[in-house]
Write a protein that holds these residues in place. Structure first.
Motif, PDB file in Angstrom:
ATOM      1  N   UNK A 272      63.565  10.318   5.839  1.00 53.19           N
ATOM      2  CA  UNK A 272      62.902  11.422   6.546  1.00 53.19           C
ATOM      3  C   UNK A 272      61.847  12.037   5.631  1.00 53.19           C
ATOM      4  N   UNK A 273      60.688  12.356   6.180  1.00 53.00           N
ATOM      5  CA  UNK A 273      59.630  12.939   5.351  1.00 53.00           C
ATOM      6  C   UNK A 273      59.988  14.362   4.939  1.00 53.00           C
ATOM      7  N   UNK A 274      59.832  14.706   3.668  1.00 51.35           N
ATOM      8  CA  UNK A 274      60.088  16.087   3.252  1.00 51.35           C
ATOM      9  C   UNK A 274      58.968  17.009   3.732  1.00 51.35           C
ATOM     10  N   UNK A 275      59.270  18.269   3.828  1.00 56.94           N
ATOM     11  CA  UNK A 275      58.234  19.244   4.111  1.00 56.94           C
ATOM     12  C   UNK A 275      57.534  19.620   2.802  1.00 56.94           C
ATOM     13  N   UNK A 276      56.231  19.824   2.886  1.00 56.82           N
ATOM     14  CA  UNK A 276      55.470  20.221   1.708  1.00 56.82           C
ATOM     15  C   UNK A 276      55.269  21.739   1.722  1.00 56.82           C
ATOM     16  N   UNK A 277      55.573  22.378   0.602  1.00 58.82           N
ATOM     17  CA  UNK A 277      55.293  23.798   0.446  1.00 58.82           C
ATOM     18  C   UNK A 277      53.896  23.913  -0.152  1.00 58.82           C
ATOM     19  N   UNK A 278      53.052  24.699   0.501  1.00 58.64           N
ATOM     20  CA  UNK A 278      51.641  24.749   0.112  1.00 58.64           C
ATOM     21  C   UNK A 278      51.158  26.173  -0.118  1.00 58.64           C
TER      22      UNK A 278
END
Length: 308
Positions: A272-278
């Motif tokens: 599953x793709x991780x979420x990116x914190x931006x």
């Protein structure tokens, strides 16, 4: 040779105060100068720029024109930058102080804001941080309106607009939570298909809800969403009560919930793709020294989370 600029910082200051007060009279009072001086400065500014900045109505104050609205944001940035140049020229540039307005995605706030506030107080006691906690769409609107200097949010749902720039500071992989007494609780990992017969407690926020649903749907099963809430901690408390499982990204330091229950955290075996914190900001806006200092602190905090 650099061509001369057709306006002065004084004109911009008078214009900005008049725009914020909506009245020449109130602006002159705030600036402690004659009303005629404020009026003349703004008229000269309009003449030099060849635009009308205000609509003037007798007895109804001042209304910004579209050109005036655009100049208002630029004037704030230019005057802030001018103050920084002045401090640095005087040799006190290392004493960083003043307000910084930031936006933070609601579920990221408990993880990033407390260490940010404490570290900023220790290093830069003169900085005053003002926070807007909201969802991504609202944060993007606040950026566009100039209400915040930058935002900390997930890349999920962040529009790829030419006016925005973003920088990834952390990765937040998805994981599963189940009640502490669940048959799978002693496992360290789980595949979502193993939970397909159980209800899903959904964190029901824009974009987030679609992300969590897509993770379950990728297993070839339809998520059985029986409970949904916009509160991160309510999700955890419902799971601890045994009403279902959930998929989340940020990990609290404890498996205890507000209600006194306990959950177990399981790594996902699914790809599953991780979420990116931006960190997101307006591309053509020059950040102040204090805003850049707060950004650097957030990068450090994100790096600490990654190694914890």
């Amino acid at each position: 040779m650099t061509p001369p600029v057709g306006f002065t910082l004084l004109q911009l200051r008078y214009f900005l105060v008049a725009a914020e007060r909506g009245s020449m009279t109130e602006a002159s009072g705030a600036l402690h100068v004659a009303q005629s001086a404020v009026s003349a400065a703004i008229q000269n500014l309009e003449r030099d720029l060849r635009v009308q900045l205000f609509i003037r109505r007798r007895g109804r104050g001042l209304t910004l024109t579209p050109a005036g609205e655009r100049l208002k944001q630029h004037a704030r940035e230019l005057l802030a930058r001018a103050r920084e140049v002045e401090r640095e020229a005087r040799g006190d540039g290392e004493t960083i102080s003043g307000p910084v307005a930031i936006g933070c995605f609601v579920t990221l706030a408990p993880y990033y804001l407390p260490p940010l506030f404490s570290e900023c107080t220790r290093r830069y006691p003169g900085i005053e941080i003002d926070v807007v906690e909201a969802e991504t769409d609202q944060l993007v609107q606040a950026l566009g309106a100039g209400r915040i200097d930058f935002a900390v949010t997930y890349g999920l749902g962040l529009p790829t607009e030419p006016t925005l720039r973003s920088e990834t500071i952390a990765q937040a992989p998805a994981y599963v939570i189940v009640p502490a007494d669940h048959p799978l609780a002693r496992q360290s990992t789980v595949a979502l298909v193993e939970l397909s017969a159980e209800p899903l407690v959904l964190l029901d926020l824009p974009h987030s809800r679609d992300y969590f649903r897509s993770l379950v749907a990728a297993t070839g099963t339809a998520p059985d969403v029986r409970y949904r809430t916009r509160s991160y901690e309510t999700v955890r408390s419902l799971v601890a009560r045994g009403v279902g499982y959930s998929v989340l990204n940020q990990r609290p330091a404890t498996t205890q919930t507000y209600g006194g229950g306990e959950i177990a955290e399981l790594e996902l075996r699914d790809e599953s793709p991780p979420l990116e914190v931006k960190i997101a900001s307006v591309k053509d806006m020059t950040q102040t020294v204090r805003a850049r200092a707060v950004m650097d602190l957030l990068r450090e905090i994100a790096a600490c989370h990654a190694t914890a």
